[in-house]
Design an enzyme around this catalytic site. Structure first.
Site, PDB file in Angstrom:
ATOM      1  N   ASP A 231       0.334  -3.273  -2.196  1.00  0.00           N
ATOM      2  CA  ASP A 231       0.810  -2.056  -1.051  1.00  0.00           C
ATOM      3  C   ASP A 231      -0.488  -1.246  -0.953  1.00  0.00           C
ATOM      4  O   ASP A 231      -1.268  -1.274  -1.751  1.00  0.00           O
ATOM      5  CB  ASP A 231       2.061  -1.552  -1.619  1.00  0.00           C
ATOM      6  CG  ASP A 231       1.718  -0.945  -2.955  1.00  0.00           C
ATOM      7  OD1 ASP A 231       0.972  -1.291  -3.676  1.00  0.00           O
ATOM      8  OD2 ASP A 231       2.021   0.487  -3.159  1.00  0.00           O
ATOM      9  N   GLU A 232      -0.373  -0.497  -0.024  1.00  0.00           N
ATOM     10  CA  GLU A 232      -1.395   0.603   0.357  1.00  0.00           C
ATOM     11  C   GLU A 232      -2.640   0.277  -0.040  1.00  0.00           C
ATOM     12  O   GLU A 232      -3.217   0.927  -0.971  1.00  0.00           O
ATOM     13  CB  GLU A 232      -0.863   1.865  -0.541  1.00  0.00           C
ATOM     14  CG  GLU A 232       0.666   2.092  -0.379  1.00  0.00           C
ATOM     15  CD  GLU A 232       1.120   3.279  -1.203  1.00  0.00           C
ATOM     16  OE1 GLU A 232       1.821   3.848  -0.946  1.00  0.00           O
ATOM     17  OE2 GLU A 232       0.764   3.370  -2.385  1.00  0.00           O
TER      18      GLU A 232
END
Length: 245
Positions: A231-232
């Site tokens: 993620d991210e």
């Protein structure tokens, strides 16, 4: 994990389809007792009302995630946390072991991941639970610590699923081994919450490094799964890095 709990004039009987079922039955029995049982201060004798409970979990995966990167927790704290999860019949503990704010597990093939990446000491405007501002803060689990935690959890019907976050949230790893990043220098373990542009480079040597880390992790965590985050991950540096291109 299903069980039957019977309390009658003959006593208390718990039957389960497995050890996990018996464990769940015991936890239900504890719920029938005064709450002081959880502090191990229950005055005896104590009466339990007659009952018959037939129970089975609705969901096979009943999970909780614990982030020890932002807020470090030692072995005994984690074990106390696991005991509380067991009382609620949780059976999976997702253990978040790496992030921008810390690397929390010993990797013997790359010892500086924990020895360097496991600590931070910067001025932080966030709450004190993230550290002690400008003091050195952190810690990590050795292989022996992990085996102790895993065994403790297994006795309570909890499987621990480790997470190594990649390719983003890599500041702690890059602080220990700058060559893993696109720029090759200027990294630090972060003291604040956020999403940072310094992520793992995609060159082959980094992939070999990550495979080695995961191989070692699998040796000490017998779980069915290992979580690798994903993620991210800002792509800023990848767009200008010739190796990533």
């Amino acid at each position: 994990e299903a069980y039957v709990l019977v309390v009658n004039e003959q006593g208390i009987v718990i039957e389960g389809g497995s050890a996990a079922g018996v464990h769940n039955g015991i936890e239900t029995l504890l719920q029938l007792l005064p709450s002081s049982v959880y502090a191990k201060q229950l005055p005896l004798p104590v009466a339990v009302g007659y009952c018959r409970v037939e129970d089975a979990p609705r969901f096979g995966y009943r999970g909780f995630m614990l982030d020890v990167c932002r807020t470090w927790m030692g072995v005994e704290e984690v074990k106390r946390f696991i005991a509380n999860l067991a009382h609620h019949k949780i059976n999976k503990l997702h253990l978040h072991l790496s992030d921008d704010e810390g690397w929390r597990v010993e990797i013997r093939s790359h010892p500086e991941l924990a020895e360097v990446g496991g600590f931070r000491g910067v001025g932080s405007p966030v709450a004190a639970r993230y550290g002690r501002w400008d003091e050195r803060y952190g810690g990590y689990y050795t292989h022996e610590d992990i085996r102790e935690i895993v065994a403790y959890a297994a006795q309570r019907n909890i499987e621990i699923i480790p997470e190594i976050d990649l390719p983003g949230h890599a500041s702690a790893a890059l602080a220990a081994y700058p060559e893993l990043g696109c720029k090759g220098s200027g990294y630090e373990v972060q003291g604040t919450w956020g999403i940072f542009e310094e992520v793992f480079c995609t060159k082959d040597s980094v992939l070999d490094f990550l495979k080695g880390v995961l191989d070692e992790l699998i040796e000490i965590f017998p779980s069915q799964y290992v979580h690798i985050g994903g993620d991210e991950c800002p792509k800023t540096n990848w767009k200008t890095c010739p190796k990533c291109q």
